[in-house]
Design a protein around this motif. Structure first.
Motif, short mmCIF file in Angstrom:
data_model
loop_
_atom_site.label_atom_id
_atom_site.label_comp_id
_atom_site.label_asym_id
_atom_site.label_seq_id
_atom_site.Cartn_x
_atom_site.Cartn_y
_atom_site.Cartn_z
N ARG A 1 -5.26 -0.13 -10.00
CA ARG A 1 -3.81 -0.36 -10.00
C ARG A 1 -3.31 -0.70 -8.60
N VAL A 2 -3.84 -0.02 -7.58
CA VAL A 2 -3.44 -0.35 -6.21
C VAL A 2 -3.87 -1.77 -5.88
N ALA A 3 -5.08 -2.16 -6.27
CA ALA A 3 -5.57 -3.52 -6.01
C ALA A 3 -4.67 -4.55 -6.70
N GLU A 4 -4.22 -4.25 -7.90
CA GLU A 4 -3.33 -5.19 -8.62
C GLU A 4 -1.99 -5.31 -7.91
N ARG A 5 -1.53 -4.22 -7.30
CA ARG A 5 -0.29 -4.30 -6.50
C ARG A 5 -0.48 -5.25 -5.32
N LEU A 6 -1.67 -5.25 -4.75
CA LEU A 6 -1.92 -6.15 -3.62
C LEU A 6 -1.90 -7.61 -4.07
N THR A 7 -2.51 -7.89 -5.22
CA THR A 7 -2.50 -9.28 -5.69
C THR A 7 -1.07 -9.74 -5.99
N ILE B 1 4.45 -14.06 -1.83
CA ILE B 1 4.62 -14.89 -0.62
C ILE B 1 3.89 -16.23 -0.78
N GLY B 2 3.53 -16.56 -2.03
CA GLY B 2 2.95 -17.88 -2.29
C GLY B 2 1.46 -17.99 -2.05
N ARG B 3 0.74 -16.90 -1.99
CA ARG B 3 -0.71 -16.92 -1.79
C ARG B 3 -1.38 -16.16 -2.93
N THR B 4 -2.67 -16.32 -3.06
CA THR B 4 -3.44 -15.51 -4.00
C THR B 4 -4.64 -14.91 -3.26
N ILE B 5 -5.09 -13.77 -3.75
CA ILE B 5 -6.24 -13.09 -3.16
C ILE B 5 -7.17 -12.63 -4.26
N SER B 6 -8.43 -12.43 -3.89
CA SER B 6 -9.41 -11.83 -4.78
C SER B 6 -9.78 -10.47 -4.22
N VAL B 7 -9.85 -9.47 -5.10
CA VAL B 7 -10.06 -8.09 -4.64
C VAL B 7 -11.22 -7.48 -5.42
N GLY B 8 -12.21 -6.96 -4.66
CA GLY B 8 -13.30 -6.20 -5.27
C GLY B 8 -13.15 -4.73 -4.94
N VAL B 9 -13.34 -3.86 -5.95
CA VAL B 9 -13.11 -2.43 -5.79
C VAL B 9 -14.42 -1.67 -5.99
N ALA B 10 -14.70 -0.73 -5.07
CA ALA B 10 -15.89 0.12 -5.22
C ALA B 10 -15.56 1.52 -4.72
N LEU B 11 -16.09 2.52 -5.43
CA LEU B 11 -15.97 3.92 -5.00
C LEU B 11 -17.34 4.41 -4.52
N PRO B 12 -17.41 5.09 -3.39
CA PRO B 12 -18.72 5.56 -2.89
C PRO B 12 -19.39 6.48 -3.90
N ARG B 13 -20.70 6.32 -4.00
CA ARG B 13 -21.50 7.21 -4.83
C ARG B 13 -22.08 8.32 -3.96
N HIS B 14 -22.48 9.41 -4.58
CA HIS B 14 -23.09 10.51 -3.83
C HIS B 14 -24.39 10.03 -3.20
N LEU C 1 0.82 -1.20 0.00
CA LEU C 1 0.00 0.00 0.00
C LEU C 1 0.86 1.26 0.00
N ARG C 2 0.27 2.37 -0.38
CA ARG C 2 0.98 3.64 -0.42
C ARG C 2 0.90 4.33 0.93
N GLN C 3 1.72 5.35 1.10
CA GLN C 3 1.66 6.16 2.31
C GLN C 3 0.27 6.78 2.44
N GLY C 4 -0.36 6.57 3.59
CA GLY C 4 -1.69 7.13 3.82
C GLY C 4 -2.82 6.14 3.57
N ASP C 5 -2.56 5.06 2.81
CA ASP C 5 -3.58 4.01 2.64
C ASP C 5 -3.74 3.26 3.96
N GLU C 6 -4.94 2.72 4.18
CA GLU C 6 -5.23 2.05 5.45
C GLU C 6 -5.76 0.65 5.20
N LEU C 7 -5.29 -0.32 6.00
CA LEU C 7 -5.68 -1.72 5.84
C LEU C 7 -6.34 -2.19 7.14
N TYR C 8 -7.50 -2.86 7.00
CA TYR C 8 -8.26 -3.35 8.15
C TYR C 8 -8.50 -4.85 7.98
#
Length: 472
Positions: free
Chosen positions: A416-422, A428-441, A388-395
């Motif tokens: 692109r950030v999600a692809e960096r995570l995959t 480290i020998g694992r795979t992940i699935s990532v779904g991306v959504a941006l809040p709507r008004h 992750l980049r500086q300022g990004d947060e992981l929970y």
């Protein structure tokens, strides 16, 4: 009553006093020979009217707010108060239940500025007009003597108590350390104070309060240039041998530990240990002047260091408890509580939620056990944090479920950030699935997260190990 005799007696005694406290008590004692009144002298010190001398009563207030009571009214207004019936004056502060009358006059310096008040209270009828005139005259003599002795001031013990209260009230470590440095300067009366604290990265100089003095700035510069090894030698010496009062006299070469301080111009040094030897530090209080050894100064600095460490330990414990309450004990990541607070402030069109699920995690637990699964989660958490980049947060919001909250300019940036995570997971020998959504008004955070989850399941249906962006 021979009021001239009262004035002559006070006038004769005051010149023989050598301190402000002695002058005040001498005058109280002199007046007490001529009246049964309860007598007190309160001087304005550090934004309080502090009782410096008094005759006995069930309650003599140590300090009074400068605008409280009859004494505050007299001090603020600079005019005497004659109160024949204290029950009729709402400002009267009762010090004993049988008081019926009060005379209070300001203690002024020769220029007419208020220094405090002289207060007399009677339990029986008295000639208040005569006592007002007498009190004003002796108060004028007391004011002149106080000024000649240097004016009202706190004792060093009183200063230490005041600063200890400020340290106890500090809400952050920086605020506390700045308060401790200011206290060391004020109580010791030396020019500079520096705190060295030990941590995982070795000893370090605590941040100073705003605008450190010239000597303090030189000390910090020399110690910084000397490096961590020099700081470590100072800390080890003080913790091994205890508090010390060191003089840098001509013809007496300094020890290795003191060389950076000598280069800074230090000629007097008080050094006291702070906290335990394996994780505390040292308080250095210094001056360019050559001062004589003073055991009282060292004792006060030891008390100050002890109070500072107690407060610092309390703040660190509270901070540790807060982190434990807000973080996942396995991975150290923040969990659902802080995540809910964070997404509640998501910016539509700028904040992206990345829902992350570990592919095949159930088979790891079923095949190798939960301890192996825990190791996978910890390793993956570190890998994702690193990507992750500086300022990004992981929970971590579930067993093998993570969410990243990131600020982006466009949806493509989130992908692109999600692809960096995959990619980080694959390394480290694992795979992940990532779904991306941006809040709507107007969309609730919960609905945004649900769309990110739906995008994640779309990746699962397509064979896992990938990224999918929810429709805008």
């Amino acid at each position: 009553m021979d009021h001239q005799r009262v004035i002559r007696d006070v006038t004769a005694r005051l010149p023989r006093t050598s301190t402000v406290a002695e002058a005040c008590q001498t005058m109280v004692d002199a007046l007490a020979q001529f009246t049964p009144a309860t007598i007190a002298v309160l001087l304005h010190v550090n934004d309080q009217l502090r009782c410096v001398a008094a005759t006995g009563s069930w309650q003599v207030f140590a300090t009074v707010a400068p605008d409280a009571g009859i004494v505050g009214r007299v001090h603020t207004g600079g005019r005497p108060a004659v109160v024949p019936d204290v029950t009729a004056d709402p400002d009267h502060i009762p010090v004993r239940p049988d008081v019926v009358a009060e005379v209070c006059v300001p203690v002024l310096d020769p220029a007419g500025r208020p220094l405090g008040v002289l207060d007399l209270q009677w339990t029986a009828p008295a000639d208040l007009a005569w006592w007002r005139a007498t009190a004003e005259r002796v108060a004028a003599r007391l004011g002149a003597r106080i000024v000649a002795l240097g004016g009202p001031a706190e004792s060093r013990s009183e200063k230490l108590l005041r600063h200890a209260a400020a340290m106890t009230a500090a809400s952050t470590e920086r605020e506390l350390l700045c308060a401790a440095i200011r206290a060391a300067r004020d109580v010791s009366t030396l020019a500079a104070a520096v705190l060295v604290l030990c941590g995982r990265g070795g000893p370090r100089l605590a941040s100073p309060p705003a605008a450190p003095g010239e000597l303090e700035a030189r000390i910090r510069a020399e110690l910084t240039e000397a490096g961590p090894a020099a700081l470590r030698r100072i800390v080890e010496r003080v913790h091994r041998y205890g508090a010390g009062y060191t003089l840098g006299e001509a013809g007496h070469p300094p020890t290795l530990e003191h060389e950076p301080l000598v280069r800074a111009g230090v000629r007097t040094l008080v050094a006291v240990p702070v906290g335990p030897a394996d994780g505390g530090g040292v308080l250095l209080v210094a001056d360019e002047r050559l001062r004589r050894p003073d055991a009282a100064t060292v004792n006060l600095m030891e008390l100050l260091a002890g109070q500072a460490w107690s407060c610092l330990d309390r703040l660190r414990t509270l901070d540790r408890l807060r982190k434990q309450a807000n973080s996942d004990p396995l991975t150290g990541l923040r969990h659902t509580g802080p995540f809910g607070q964070r997404i509640a402030h998501a910016t539509p069109g700028r904040t992206a939620l990345l829902a992350i699920d570990v592919d095949g995690f159930k088979s790891v637990n079923d095949t190798y056990g939960h301890q192996a699964g825990d190791r996978v989660l910890v390793g993956l958490a570190r890998a994702l944090e690193g990507a992750l980049r500086q300022g990004d947060e992981l929970y971590r919001i579930g067993g093998d479920e993570f969410v990243a909250v990131i600020e982006v300019g466009r949806p493509e940036e989130a992908v692109r950030v999600a692809e960096r995570l995959t990619e980080a997971a694959r390394r480290i020998g694992r795979t992940i699935s990532v779904g991306v959504a941006l809040p709507r008004h107007g969309e609730s955070p919960e609905l945004t997260l649900r769309r990110a989850d739906q995008a994640l399941y779309a990746v699962k249906r397509q064979g896992r190990d990938g990224v999918h962006l929810s429709a805008a």
